[in-house]
Design a protein around this motif. Structure first.
Motif, PDB file in Angstrom:
ATOM      1  N   THR A 322     -35.879  37.917  32.836  1.00  0.00           N
ATOM      2  CA  THR A 322     -36.157  36.903  33.827  1.00  0.00           C
ATOM      3  C   THR A 322     -37.688  36.943  34.148  1.00  0.00           C
ATOM      4  O   THR A 322     -38.190  35.879  34.486  1.00  0.00           O
ATOM      5  CB  THR A 322     -35.379  36.910  34.966  1.00  0.00           C
ATOM      6  OG1 THR A 322     -33.977  36.850  34.706  1.00  0.00           O
ATOM      7  CG2 THR A 322     -35.350  36.081  36.071  1.00  0.00           C
ATOM      8  N   SER A 325     -39.995  35.054  31.872  1.00  0.00           N
ATOM      9  CA  SER A 325     -39.793  33.843  32.000  1.00  0.00           C
ATOM     10  C   SER A 325     -40.503  33.047  33.058  1.00  0.00           C
ATOM     11  O   SER A 325     -41.276  32.063  33.052  1.00  0.00           O
ATOM     12  CB  SER A 325     -38.296  33.266  32.318  1.00  0.00           C
ATOM     13  OG  SER A 325     -37.386  33.241  31.222  1.00  0.00           O
ATOM     14  N   HIS A 377     -37.055  27.595  30.721  1.00  0.00           N
ATOM     15  CA  HIS A 377     -37.435  28.895  31.610  1.00  0.00           C
ATOM     16  C   HIS A 377     -37.118  28.519  32.966  1.00  0.00           C
ATOM     17  O   HIS A 377     -36.687  29.527  33.608  1.00  0.00           O
ATOM     18  CB  HIS A 377     -38.897  29.059  31.325  1.00  0.00           C
ATOM     19  CG  HIS A 377     -39.145  29.893  30.154  1.00  0.00           C
ATOM     20  ND1 HIS A 377     -38.600  31.166  29.819  1.00  0.00           N
ATOM     21  CD2 HIS A 377     -39.944  29.483  29.097  1.00  0.00           C
ATOM     22  CE1 HIS A 377     -39.263  31.482  28.493  1.00  0.00           C
ATOM     23  NE2 HIS A 377     -39.912  30.588  28.240  1.00  0.00           N
ATOM     24  N   ILE A 380     -33.397  29.395  33.579  1.00  0.00           N
ATOM     25  CA  ILE A 380     -33.365  30.728  33.441  1.00  0.00           C
ATOM     26  C   ILE A 380     -33.475  31.354  34.760  1.00  0.00           C
ATOM     27  O   ILE A 380     -32.739  31.993  35.224  1.00  0.00           O
ATOM     28  CB  ILE A 380     -34.199  31.571  32.208  1.00  0.00           C
ATOM     29  CG1 ILE A 380     -33.709  31.421  30.736  1.00  0.00           C
ATOM     30  CG2 ILE A 380     -34.113  33.146  32.862  1.00  0.00           C
ATOM     31  CD1 ILE A 380     -34.627  31.759  29.781  1.00  0.00           C
ATOM     32  N   LEU A 381     -34.708  30.708  35.337  1.00  0.00           N
ATOM     33  CA  LEU A 381     -34.839  31.198  36.546  1.00  0.00           C
ATOM     34  C   LEU A 381     -33.907  30.781  37.637  1.00  0.00           C
ATOM     35  O   LEU A 381     -33.649  31.492  38.323  1.00  0.00           O
ATOM     36  CB  LEU A 381     -35.977  30.729  37.134  1.00  0.00           C
ATOM     37  CG  LEU A 381     -37.479  31.335  36.176  1.00  0.00           C
ATOM     38  CD1 LEU A 381     -38.704  30.852  37.022  1.00  0.00           C
ATOM     39  CD2 LEU A 381     -37.465  32.744  36.444  1.00  0.00           C
ATOM     40  N   ALA A 384     -30.601  32.925  37.479  1.00  0.00           N
ATOM     41  CA  ALA A 384     -31.049  34.095  38.235  1.00  0.00           C
ATOM     42  C   ALA A 384     -30.924  33.979  39.968  1.00  0.00           C
ATOM     43  O   ALA A 384     -30.427  34.887  40.510  1.00  0.00           O
ATOM     44  CB  ALA A 384     -32.142  34.631  37.800  1.00  0.00           C
TER      45      ALA A 384
END
Length: 392
Positions: A322, A325, A377, A380-381, A384
């Protein structure tokens, strides 16, 4: 006014080099000198002519830049921060050469180092580190760039051999490579295979018509009944975590590399702002220009500090995907904005090859796409932060 003038002005405000250790600065200085003397003199010509100077590969190997983060097997075993500093210096001249170092070291060599047998490591890594052997990393497919899980390339077992069929696209170095790390779907999951590029049924065709990354090579690959022995299979890779871990190595290099391109543009903007005169004074004396320069400096400084923090975490063994990213998304995005702002300061001259700014801008648009797009990305964030996946 020389290019060094802009560099000196930037160093007076933000002396990033002072944050590096002596060893890290040594790697940085060697890469800067190589890029300045061996790549920069011909890069505009090479970009225009779509020429990749493969004759430089052994020199890169002799200097220790290939697979430099790997320990043993002829590799330098350098720190992550040292490798990042090298990536920044190469991309300050052209993204294509940072890409070469990345494809060879972070992708192909890392795949062998992470997942290969000792026999495979001994066979391939020393020659690749020396620049005597070139590798490529065949993961992306024509219809699944951001979705490797939809991979259609297959490998089926026939006795002591594997038969590979499928297609790959945007594979760096494939037409000059000696070995391809080919990822394929097997009955047991995702497997990696070391395929010598002279194997029957393997065809690599350079992609033409590119308006970015013109001084490097990206290819389409056709795999038509390619047969390799079972000893060519990477024994440590059985899921998509294998290629993803290699992609994270490459993404890490981009975090630093993009800031190298940004630095090149910022130095040029500083030179031009001080040297060019309009309405009776230098354009750097106008408030709007100073605002542009100050904003570019802030984003460059933050990007370099982010790269350094990520590098220190990687060296400490605490870096997460993470966090990678965060770095890739931010630094490429801000590097593109710095290039665009520099172009505006240069005015009409900014669209000519008298300056490298439009070349950097075009290359960075390609960098923005590979090793995970902004959208990937971002998700992905988002996952998270929220604990909820929005990929499907």
């Amino acid at each position: 006014m020389t290019h060094e003038t802009g560099r000196d002005a930037l160093r007076d405000v933000f002396d990033f080099d002072a944050l590096l250790s002596e060893e890290e600065r040594g790697w940085q200085d060697r890469a800067r000198e190589f890029a300045r003397t061996r790549i920069a003199p011909t890069i505009e010509e090479d970009f225009e002519a779509k020429r990749f100077r493969a004759e430089l590969i052994p020199e890169l190997g002799a200097a220790g830049f290939l697979g430099m983060h790997i320990r043993g097997y002829g590799c330098a075993g350098a720190s992550a921060v040292s490798y990042g500093a090298v990536c920044a210096e190469f991309e300050a001249v052209d993204s294509g050469w940072r890409t070469f170092v990345s494809v060879q070291g972070s992708l192909a060599m890392s795949a062998i180092a992470k997942f290969g047998s000792e026999e495979q490591k001994d066979r391939w890594l020393p020659g690749m580190a020396a620049g005597e052997t070139v590798g490529c990393f065949a993961l992306t497919e024509p219809d699944g760039g951001s979705d490797p899980g939809a991979m259609t390339t297959t490998a089926r077992r026939e006795g002591d051999e594997w038969v590979i069929d499928g297609a790959k696209r945007w594979i760096g170095l494939a037409s000059v490579a000696d070995v391809a790390v080919v990822w394929a779907r097997t009955e047991d999951g995702i497997g990696g295979f070391l395929v010598p590029t002279d194997t029957a049924g393997f065809t690599a065709t350079p992609i033409d018509g590119k308006l970015a990354m013109r001084a490097s090579i990206q290819c389409d690959i056709a795999l038509d009944g390619v047969r390799v022995p079972d000893s060519a299979r990477l024994p440590g890779a059985t899921t998509l975590r294998g290629p993803f871990s290699c992609l994270n190595e490459a993404r890490y290099g981009i975090i630093w590399g993009a800031m190298g391109a940004a630095r090149s543009c910022l130095e040029i903007a500083l030179e031009r702002a001080r040297a060019r005169t309009v309405f009776g004074k230098s354009i750097g004396a106008f408030q709007l220009t100073q605002e542009k320069l100050a904003t570019m400096l802030l984003e460059y400084e933050k990007g370099m500090l982010l790269a350094l923090a990520i590098g220190r975490s990687k060296d400490a063994g605490t870096l997460s995907p993470t966090q990678i990213s965060v770095g890739k998304l931010n630094n490429v995005r801000e590097a593109i904005e710095i290039a665009r702002t520099t172009r505006s300061i240069l005015g009409g001259d900014g669209v000519t090859n008298e300056f490298p700014v439009m070349r950097h801008m075009a290359n960075l648009e390609a960098v923005r796409t590979y090793e995970g797009t902004d959208e990937i990305h971002t998700l992905i964030l988002g996952r998270a932060l929220t604990g909820v996946s929005a990929f499907a």
